[in-house]
Design an enzyme around this catalytic site. Structure first.
Site, short mmCIF file in Angstrom:
data_model
loop_
_atom_site.label_atom_id
_atom_site.label_comp_id
_atom_site.label_asym_id
_atom_site.label_seq_id
_atom_site.Cartn_x
_atom_site.Cartn_y
_atom_site.Cartn_z
CE LYS A 90 -4.08 -2.02 2.22
NZ LYS A 90 -5.00 -1.99 3.36
CE LYS A 144 -13.20 -3.05 0.71
NZ LYS A 144 -13.99 -3.23 1.92
CE LYS A 188 -8.77 -11.05 -0.78
NZ LYS A 188 -8.67 -10.98 0.69
#
Length: 366
Positions: free
Chosen positions: A149, A234, A231
């Site tokens: 991130k 969203k 995976k």
């Protein structure tokens, strides 16, 4: 304990249901003793940082419903985790209530479970700070999610993004959690929680239970519809890669129709056909088929029929949930009652461990 005299039996609401408790008297003092069989504690939560996907539903929420009768469950909307990246205030409030409504609409009963919003329980933030002071920079810098991130932020990496695994540890440890449902991407964070619990217990005295991962007997890992090696998420840039719980039937059909398959043209449950396997996994998770059963259903059939059936199954599964969510979102009073009751129950449980932490560290009790 000896020489207790049963004064009366009453029924009161504890964290999850009505249980019998005894008032017992010893040396003129009333003691309240819980005589119900103690269930193991499960804690889990989902960030309201975006709309929830089919992967969240099949991989987590559907399993949570199955856990609520067997375990003492704390299910949280982790809004403090969401603000590790910039959020629009109005959107964050809207999504927080929507996630709570989805919990209830999926069948998670606020009478059986503790459903609450993380920021409504100040012990999470206080406990996280006490644990942060017992956490090393090196172990936080090794967190793979932080590495992934932080690459998006360049030199302006929020400190909260670096330390949020400690908040996650506090979330878990404050409730004497026995089991934590985790995916592969969160396993490292649970290991940190276990390390911090052991470190605190060794430095002061036994305070925390050491939580274990909960691996469901049957679990669904839903992959991206456009890249089945990843995976379903969203946060994916391509909206065709995921199905949202609140997607309309038309959108669901279009996304499934565009799902990646292959040129083989035969429906097999095989790692060599990851796109087809992903669609079959969705069907298995919703319908309860075995792998052999689902493959035999499509013997001599093509991908178009498979995609139609997968879309139909998703729509049939999600439609009643969507109706319930929309109904709850129009009834803000009911949602408010749910999260206020949940915060009351969670505060009571979390404060007991927070007070222990404060006392053992040397803080003056208030």
């Amino acid at each position: 304990m000896g020489n207790f005299i049963i004064v009366t039996i009453i029924e009161i609401r504890n964290y999850n249901n009505y249980i019998k408790q005894f008032y017992k008297k010893r040396k003129g003092v009333l003691y309240l003793e819980n005589v119900a069989e103690k269930k193991k504690v499960i804690f889990s939560g989902i960030q309201p940082s975006g709309n929830l996907t089919l992967g969240n539903y099949l991989g987590a929420l559907k399993n949570w419903v199955k856990l609520q009768d067997e375990y003492d469950c704390f299910f949280c909307v982790v809004d403090l985790h969401a603000i590790t990246v910039k959020q629009l205030p109005a959107d964050l409030r809207k999504r927080t209530l929507e996630v709570l409504a989805i919990y209830v609409a999926c069948g998670i009963d606020p009478e059986k479970n503790t459903l609450f919003i993380q920021s409504h329980v100040p012990a999470h933030s206080e406990g996280a700070w006490l644990l942060t002071c017992n956490t090393y920079m090196g172990e936080l810098s090794r967190m793979t999610q932080f590495k992934d991130k932080s690459q998006k932020h360049g030199d302006s990496i929020p400190a909260g993004l670096f330390t949020y695994p400690v908040l996650m540890a506090a979330d878990i440890l404050l409730y004497n959690t026995d089991l934590v449902p985790v995916g592969i991407d969160q396993k490292q964070h649970l290991e940190l929680a276990r390390d911090l619990a052991n470190r605190f217990n060794n430095a002061y005295s036994p305070t925390f239970k050491i939580p274990d991962p909960y691996i469901p007997p049957v679990g669904a890992k839903v992959m991206s519809l456009q890249d089945p090696a990843k995976k379903m998420s969203k946060s994916d840039d391509n909206p065709n890669s995921y199905i949202l719980i609140m997607d309309s039937p038309d959108i669901i059909r279009k996304k499934i129709a565009r799902a990646v398959t292959d040129s083989i043209g035969v429906v097999n449950y095989s790692d060599e056909q990851p796109g087809v396997k992903n669609l079959l996994d969705i069907l298995i998770a919703i319908k309860g088929y075995s792998k052999d059963e689902v493959v035999s259903l499509y013997e001599g059939k093509g991908y178009a029929e498979l995609k139609k059936d997968v879309a139909d199954a998703i729509i049939d599964e999600l439609s009643p949930i969507q109706e319930r969510v929309n109904s709850l979102l129009k009834d803000k009073k009911t949602l408010e009652e749910i999260y206020k009751l949940g915060a009351e129950k969670a505060n009571y449980a979390a404060l007991k461990n927070l007070r222990k932490m404060q006392k053992k560290i040397g803080l003056i009790p208030r």
